[in-house]
Motif scaffolding. Structure first.
Motif, PDB file in Angstrom:
ATOM      1  N   GLY A 184      13.818  10.486  38.186  1.00 46.48           N
ATOM      2  CA  GLY A 184      14.252   9.596  39.256  1.00 46.48           C
ATOM      3  C   GLY A 184      13.578   9.984  40.561  1.00 46.48           C
ATOM      4  N   ARG A 185      13.409   9.025  41.409  1.00 44.10           N
ATOM      5  CA  ARG A 185      12.718   9.223  42.671  1.00 44.10           C
ATOM      6  C   ARG A 185      13.436  10.179  43.600  1.00 44.10           C
ATOM      7  N   TRP A 186      14.759  10.250  43.497  1.00 44.09           N
ATOM      8  CA  TRP A 186      15.550  10.917  44.524  1.00 44.09           C
ATOM      9  C   TRP A 186      16.169  12.252  44.117  1.00 44.09           C
ATOM     10  N   LYS A 187      16.286  12.542  42.847  1.00 43.32           N
ATOM     11  CA  LYS A 187      17.073  13.707  42.425  1.00 43.32           C
ATOM     12  C   LYS A 187      16.560  15.026  42.992  1.00 43.32           C
ATOM     13  N   LEU A 188      15.284  15.299  42.863  1.00 47.37           N
ATOM     14  CA  LEU A 188      14.757  16.552  43.401  1.00 47.37           C
ATOM     15  C   LEU A 188      14.916  16.613  44.914  1.00 47.37           C
ATOM     16  N   LEU A 189      14.749  15.478  45.570  1.00 45.72           N
ATOM     17  CA  LEU A 189      14.912  15.459  47.020  1.00 45.72           C
ATOM     18  C   LEU A 189      16.358  15.736  47.422  1.00 45.72           C
ATOM     19  N   ILE A 190      17.308  15.194  46.679  1.00 42.16           N
ATOM     20  CA  ILE A 190      18.727  15.479  46.945  1.00 42.16           C
ATOM     21  C   ILE A 190      18.992  16.968  46.770  1.00 42.16           C
ATOM     22  N   LEU A 191      18.498  17.550  45.687  1.00 42.20           N
ATOM     23  CA  LEU A 191      18.677  18.982  45.456  1.00 42.20           C
ATOM     24  C   LEU A 191      18.043  19.788  46.587  1.00 42.20           C
ATOM     25  N   TYR A 192      16.861  19.380  47.000  1.00 45.44           N
ATOM     26  CA  TYR A 192      16.150  20.047  48.085  1.00 45.44           C
ATOM     27  C   TYR A 192      16.969  20.025  49.373  1.00 45.44           C
TER      28      TYR A 192
END
Length: 125
Positions: free
Chosen positions: A32-40
């Protein structure tokens, strides 16, 4: 976003390939486009829903909610609800997600370097 049909080819492939190798399993958890960014964004701090939304203004409410639910289900984040009025909910990383921090930091460094390289090549042409 609607539920995934159990009989869809995409769902069958996901279920059959999840045990194929560790890389496939990890990519499935972080897809997904957002998951790693949310974790970050959750690294080193607890954030409320609205705080996460402010840090990622282009994500829709529906997509943020969906990803937060999926990551809680997958053991990447902890959702804590405080019995207050108005309701207070905070999100934080699990130990498993904290272990991913070096990976996303390295991805960030790679992304910066790669973008500079690509941009310098575009200038030449």
């Amino acid at each position: 976003m609607s539920k995934i049909k159990p009989t869809s080819t995409n769902n069958r492939n996901r279920n059959e390939l999840i045990d194929f190798c560790g890389m496939n399993y990890a990519l499935n958890m972080l897809a997904g486009r957002w998951k790693l960014l949310i974790l970050y964004k959750l690294e080193n701090k607890k954030l409320r829903y609205g705080d996460v939304k402010k840090l990622m203004p282009n994500i829709t409410d529906r997509m943020l909610t969906l990803h937060l639910q999926e990551m809680e289900r997958d053991g990447l984040i902890i959702r804590t609800v405080y019995p207050e009025v108005p309701l207070k909910v905070e999100y934080e990383l699990t130990e498993s997600a904290v272990a991913l921090a070096p990976v996303w930091k390295q991805l960030e460094h790679w992304g910066i370097a790669h973008r500079k390289m690509v941009e310098s090549q575009l200038v030449k042409y």
